[in-house]
Design a protein around this motif. Structure first.
Motif, PDB file in Angstrom:
ATOM      1  N   GLY A 144     -36.922 -38.842  97.382  1.00  0.00           N
ATOM      2  CA  GLY A 144     -38.193 -38.269  96.972  1.00  0.00           C
ATOM      3  C   GLY A 144     -38.928 -37.695  98.159  1.00  0.00           C
ATOM      4  N   GLY A 145     -39.909 -36.865  97.882  1.00  0.00           N
ATOM      5  CA  GLY A 145     -40.780 -36.316  98.916  1.00  0.00           C
ATOM      6  C   GLY A 145     -40.044 -35.518  99.976  1.00  0.00           C
ATOM      7  N   LYS A 146     -40.439 -35.753 101.222  1.00  0.00           N
ATOM      8  CA  LYS A 146     -39.866 -34.985 102.330  1.00  0.00           C
ATOM      9  C   LYS A 146     -38.388 -35.295 102.536  1.00  0.00           C
ATOM     10  CE  LYS A 146     -44.149 -34.387 104.899  1.00  0.00           C
ATOM     11  NZ  LYS A 146     -44.957 -34.851 106.020  1.00  0.00           N
ATOM     12  N   GLU A 147     -38.050 -36.547 102.292  1.00  0.00           N
ATOM     13  CA  GLU A 147     -36.655 -36.963 102.461  1.00  0.00           C
ATOM     14  C   GLU A 147     -35.744 -36.159 101.534  1.00  0.00           C
ATOM     15  OE1 GLU A 147     -35.891 -40.887 101.069  1.00  0.00           O
ATOM     16  OE2 GLU A 147     -34.046 -41.134 102.236  1.00  0.00           O
ATOM     17  N   ASP A 164     -32.407 -30.876  93.603  1.00  0.00           N
ATOM     18  CA  ASP A 164     -33.663 -31.647  93.544  1.00  0.00           C
ATOM     19  C   ASP A 164     -33.582 -32.734  92.474  1.00  0.00           C
ATOM     20  OD1 ASP A 164     -35.362 -30.770  95.514  1.00  0.00           O
ATOM     21  OD2 ASP A 164     -36.116 -29.071  94.353  1.00  0.00           O
ATOM     22  N   PHE A 165     -33.146 -32.310  91.295  1.00  0.00           N
ATOM     23  CA  PHE A 165     -33.119 -33.240  90.160  1.00  0.00           C
ATOM     24  C   PHE A 165     -32.167 -34.413  90.426  1.00  0.00           C
ATOM     25  CE2 PHE A 165     -31.059 -34.567  86.164  1.00  0.00           C
ATOM     26  CZ  PHE A 165     -32.156 -35.179  85.568  1.00  0.00           C
ATOM     27  N   PHE A 166     -30.936 -34.080  90.827  1.00  0.00           N
ATOM     28  CA  PHE A 166     -29.974 -35.173  91.042  1.00  0.00           C
ATOM     29  C   PHE A 166     -30.343 -36.006  92.273  1.00  0.00           C
ATOM     30  CE2 PHE A 166     -27.288 -32.555  88.212  1.00  0.00           C
ATOM     31  CZ  PHE A 166     -26.991 -33.528  87.273  1.00  0.00           C
ATOM     32  N   LYS A 177     -38.341 -41.320  87.890  1.00  0.00           N
ATOM     33  CA  LYS A 177     -37.068 -40.798  87.366  1.00  0.00           C
ATOM     34  C   LYS A 177     -37.226 -40.387  85.903  1.00  0.00           C
ATOM     35  CE  LYS A 177     -33.917 -43.197  90.452  1.00  0.00           C
ATOM     36  NZ  LYS A 177     -32.788 -44.105  90.580  1.00  0.00           N
ATOM     37  N   LEU A 178     -37.951 -41.236  85.164  1.00  0.00           N
ATOM     38  CA  LEU A 178     -38.182 -40.928  83.745  1.00  0.00           C
ATOM     39  C   LEU A 178     -38.918 -39.591  83.606  1.00  0.00           C
ATOM     40  CD1 LEU A 178     -39.149 -43.632  81.216  1.00  0.00           C
ATOM     41  CD2 LEU A 178     -40.239 -41.426  81.049  1.00  0.00           C
ATOM     42  N   VAL A 199     -33.579 -45.765  81.158  1.00  0.00           N
ATOM     43  CA  VAL A 199     -34.446 -44.752  81.762  1.00  0.00           C
ATOM     44  C   VAL A 199     -33.939 -43.348  81.396  1.00  0.00           C
ATOM     45  CG1 VAL A 199     -35.247 -43.763  83.946  1.00  0.00           C
ATOM     46  CG2 VAL A 199     -35.188 -46.232  83.652  1.00  0.00           C
ATOM     47  N   ILE A 200     -32.620 -43.203  81.426  1.00  0.00           N
ATOM     48  CA  ILE A 200     -32.034 -41.897  81.087  1.00  0.00           C
ATOM     49  C   ILE A 200     -32.362 -41.542  79.630  1.00  0.00           C
ATOM     50  CG2 ILE A 200     -29.861 -40.634  80.822  1.00  0.00           C
ATOM     51  CD1 ILE A 200     -28.786 -42.365  83.176  1.00  0.00           C
TER      52      ILE A 200
END
Lengths: 480, 355
Positions: free
Chosen positions: B113-116, B104-106, A4-5, A328-329
């Motif tokens: 992540g990944g395929k999910e 993608d980001f949110f 996430k970071l 982390v944000i």
């Protein structure tokens, strides 16, 4: 959490480097300024040394060491040349050493002088008197032959622009530089003074770099010799050393080790020639590094302050409602700013290398060949620049406040650090991180590697500002 | 039905700069059942946003706690947030990133992540019907399309609870209808629980299984729309516009005497000129409730309105009109308002929702 970071940091970098207007400010503007200055002072064509005939005054008070070496002459021979009647006179060398020198490096001393780059003179009482007579300088009353009078006259001549720089070698320079653990165990500080005209930052910077390079290499050579002697003494004892000292072979080798002519050839060849040929590169590095840092200061500040935009646009609140801890944000955002600053500096360095190579007609690593140290300076500079951005963002109560006084601080640092073409005394310039960064890059470009102090100053300054800024900023961030 | 959200004794106190305290939320208790659309209504400053900010983890409660799917928002915030999708009123997207990059980001921030992640993004793009525009930057989108992406971000990780804060603000009727259908689809097809806030009573009335009305930091009414209307007595309101006529009490008493009528009120207001023009010789134009435009000076014209509360207003209307006719009172218009959420809100808070 780390993914996430990274995602947050990457988003920052991506958004910045896909914004054309930001690219224009971050990369194109400093590149353009540096190139214009490079063209103005560096000219085109690889063989030319357009910054040439820099007027330099040398006062060499060095009386030599108890071993007969006179390092002050290394400077005079480098700047004035072996043909000069005063400096680099081979009569000062031990005869045996001329032979050794010729055997090891060939008779190339004259080709290594800075004749083309500088117009150096030994500044003596006659030179001072002629300037006083011509009303070029005014010197306080005093005995014309005295050291203080001579130095004051030389400084006045630098101040009024007759010379770009004064190189002042102290009386005990060689003695203090000749550090031998057994024979001369005290460690004493000494140094060559370079007094430069603040209005000629580029030329003065070149002279300072060359003097620094020569000094550094004399010291390096002496440390090697000292280590050798130390090793002999440790292994075979002082008595053996004493016996060896009585032999003719040892005596000639010992004398040559400290002989200026010999040391000039062996340790000075690279820096002197390098400095001459790489004058354009040095200018680009000096101007380019200070401009890059100046513009990177804005990048860092606006990067940290964009947290306020995220709050206004509600993307920050949206992030805070995801299963992502606050730290982390914040860390992702700040890491993104740091990486952005590094990218900006790296891109500028690459672009300036290309410009420098174009100007010199051949591919040249204008930042120096020690890429590891260049990378270290880059990291320390990035930390310092980001740290200042964090501190300003933390001190400001509102983004508007930061946007108002941030540029004032940046311009102030740029003025202090010599980014606008004039150099202030180090005691003042040292308050600017731009000075430390520019100085480190310039030293590396000149082939020197004594940048530990620069790295420490930049890294400590950066870390302290970063942490203080983080604490202050986090208070506001917690209130979201 | 199982409760997905349980709020117990939630209090939030803010400190002013002068050191005094403001109690924005004063001990809210609330349950939201799995699969229901729950609307939280309240005028500005009522404590609605503060309450929802605490439930969604943006603000720490001063007292009390809330759970989402059994996870405490104070003790297990990360687990609770995994079950929550937020659709803020603002377009909380990065305008220079594409729709897909935003999703993608949110999605990554939501823990995918990944395929999910790629699968979820594709599904959401299908759901919001923007697959063909996925590679376009958000700043090239229309308001309605931005709203759809804004909603899509909140649905990426298939949350059990979706909080939507006025998702239809500032968009055209067609896009609004589309969003309302989306909410219904989330409830009926995906069995998601929706916490919805709106200023539009008809939206709340159409979508909500239950409604909570909040005022001065407290829940003052809670239940289905039908329950709340029942609570205020199921009365119709008949609004008669009588312009500047003088209305006597005798006349109002004749209205009150009709069977089924519980209350009659008369209000008259002056049509005033704008401040600063009081001494002006010029007349200004004002609009009367009768719809006519008149030129007035301060205090010159009165605009009257009789409001009749009745169990079955339409049935009493002919008789009311006859009495008015007999009394020589001109009725310029009549409006029959059957009981709705707006009436409930007005009844309970004394204010219209938009005030």
């Amino acid at each position: 959490m780390i993914s996430k970071l990274w995602a947050i940091a990457w988003k920052e970098v991506y958004r910045t480097f896909t914004d054309r207007s930001l690219i224009l400010i971050m990369i194109a503007t400093p590149l353009l300024i540096s190139t214009i200055v490079g063209l103005a002072f560096g000219g085109l064509g690889g063989g030319d040394v357009p910054v040439q005939d820099i007027p330099v005054a040398i006062i060499n008070r060095d009386v030599g060491s108890s071993f007969g070496a006179n390092y002050g002459q290394i400077y005079t021979s480098a700047f004035i040349g072996s043909g000069d009647s005063t400096a680099g006179d081979s009569s000062n060398s031990a005869p045996v050493c001329d032979q050794v020198a010729a055997e090891t490096s060939g008779d190339n001393r004259s080709s290594m002088t800075l004749d083309a780059l500088t117009e150096a003179v030994i500044f003596d009482a006659a030179a001072a008197q002629s300037l006083v007579d011509a009303n070029t300088i005014t010197v306080p009353e005093g005995e014309p032959d005295s050291d203080t009078y001579l130095e004051a006259a030389a400084r006045a001549a630098v101040d009024n622009g007759t010379y770009t720089a004064l190189i002042l070698i102290p009386e005990d320079f060689s003695q203090k530089m000749s550090y031998i653990p057994v024979l001369h165990p005290q460690i004493e500080e000494t140094g060559v003074v370079v007094y430069a005209n603040s209005g000629r930052a580029v030329a003065a910077g070149i002279i300072r770099s060359i003097v620094g390079g020569i000094t550094n290499q004399i010291a390096t050579g002496n440390i090697a010799i000292a280590a050798t002697f130390g090793q002999i003494t440790d292994n075979y004892g002082l008595a053996t050393m004493g016996q060896a000292a009585g032999s003719m072979d040892f005596a000639s080798a010992f004398a040559c080790a400290f002989d200026p002519a010999f040391t000039t050839i062996t340790i000075d060849s690279q820096s002197v020639e390098g400095a001459s040929a790489n004058a354009t590169g040095v200018i680009l590095v000096m101007v380019g590094s200070s401009q890059a840092m100046f513009f990177a200061l804005f990048t860092a500040q606006f990067g940290v302050l964009s947290m306020h935009d995220e709050r206004r646009n509600w993307t920050l609140q949206r992030l805070l409602t995801t299963p992502t801890p606050r730290w982390v944000i914040l860390a992702g955002k700040l890491f993104g700013v740091f990486v952005t600053v590094l990218f900006q500096l790296v891109m500028l360095m690459i672009a300036l290398t290309l410009v420098g190579s174009l100007l010199q007609g051949t591919f040249t690593l204008i930042w120096g060949s020690n890429l590891f140290l260049v990378a270290l300076v880059l990291l320390a500079t990035g930390l310092a620049v980001s740290g200042l951005g964090m501190l300003l963002a933390g001190l400001a109560r509102t983004p508007e406040q930061a946007q108002t006084f941030g540029p004032v601080v940046n311009i102030g640092l740029a003025v202090l650090g010599g980014a606008f073409g004039f150099q202030l005394p180090q005691a003042i310039a040292g308050f600017s991180l731009i000075y430390w960064g520019q100085n480190a890059f310039s030293q590396l470009a000149a082939g020197q590697s004594d940048i530990a102090l620069n790295l420490i100053v930049l890294a400590v300054q950066g870390a302290v500002m970063f942490l203080v800024g983080l604490v202050l900023f986090n208070r506001g961030f917690e209130a979201v | 039905m199982t409760n997905l959200v349980e709020v117990r004794g939630l209090v939030k106190t803010f400190k002013r700069r002068d050191g005094t305290e403001v109690r924005a939320v004063r001990g809210i208790n609330l349950d939201i059942a799995q699969g229901e659309v729950f609307s939280l209504l309240g005028p500005n400053g009522a404590g609605k946003t503060t309450t929802i900010s605490m439930i969604s983890g943006l603000l720490a409660p001063t007292q009390g706690d809330a759970t989402i799917g059994g996870f405490s928002i104070t003790k297990q915030p990360m687990q609770a947030k995994k079950l929550l999708g937020v659709v803020p009123q603002e377009i909380a997207l990065y305008p220079t990133l594409t729709a897909r990059q935003n999703l993608d980001f949110f999605g990554k921030m939501a823990g995918l992540g990944g395929k999910e992640l790629a699968k979820s993004v594709d599904e959401v793009l299908d759901f919001i019907d923007l697959k063909d525009r996925q590679k376009d930057r958000i700043d090239t989108f229309s308001g309605g399309m931005k709203r759809r992406v804004n909603i899509g971000v909140g649905l990426l990780h298939k949350p059990q609870l979706v909080y939507m804060d006025e998702p239809t603000v500032g968009i055209d009727p067609q896009s609004r209808r589309r969003i309302l259908d989306t909410v219904i689809q989330l409830r009926d097809e995906y069995r998601m629980t929706v916490l919805y806030t709106t200023h539009l009573m008809e939206e709340a009335q159409e979508l909500s299984n239950r409604v909570g009305i909040i005022d001065h930091g407290e829940i003052i009414a809670l239940g289905t729309v039908g329950d709340l209307i029942q609570q205020i007595g199921e009365e119709d309101r008949l609004i008669f516009s009588v312009g500047e006529q003088q209305i006597e009490n005798d006349f109002l008493q004749q209205f009150e005497a009709i069977v089924g009528i519980t209350k009659v009120t008369y209000q008259s207001r002056e049509l005033n000129v704008a401040p600063g023009l009081e001494d002006s010789a010029e007349l200004v134009i004002a609009k009367k409730s009768t719809g006519t435009m008149v030129a007035v000076r301060s205090g010159q014209v009165k605009d009257g309105e009789i409001v009749v509360y009745a169990k079955r207003g339409r049935k009493a209307l002919p008789e009311l009109l006859r009495i008015a006719d007999d009394a020589g009172v001109n009725i310029f218009s009549v409006e029959v308002r059957e009981p709705d959420l707006e009436a409930v809100f007005l009844h309970l808070t004394g204010r219209a929702l938009r005030d």
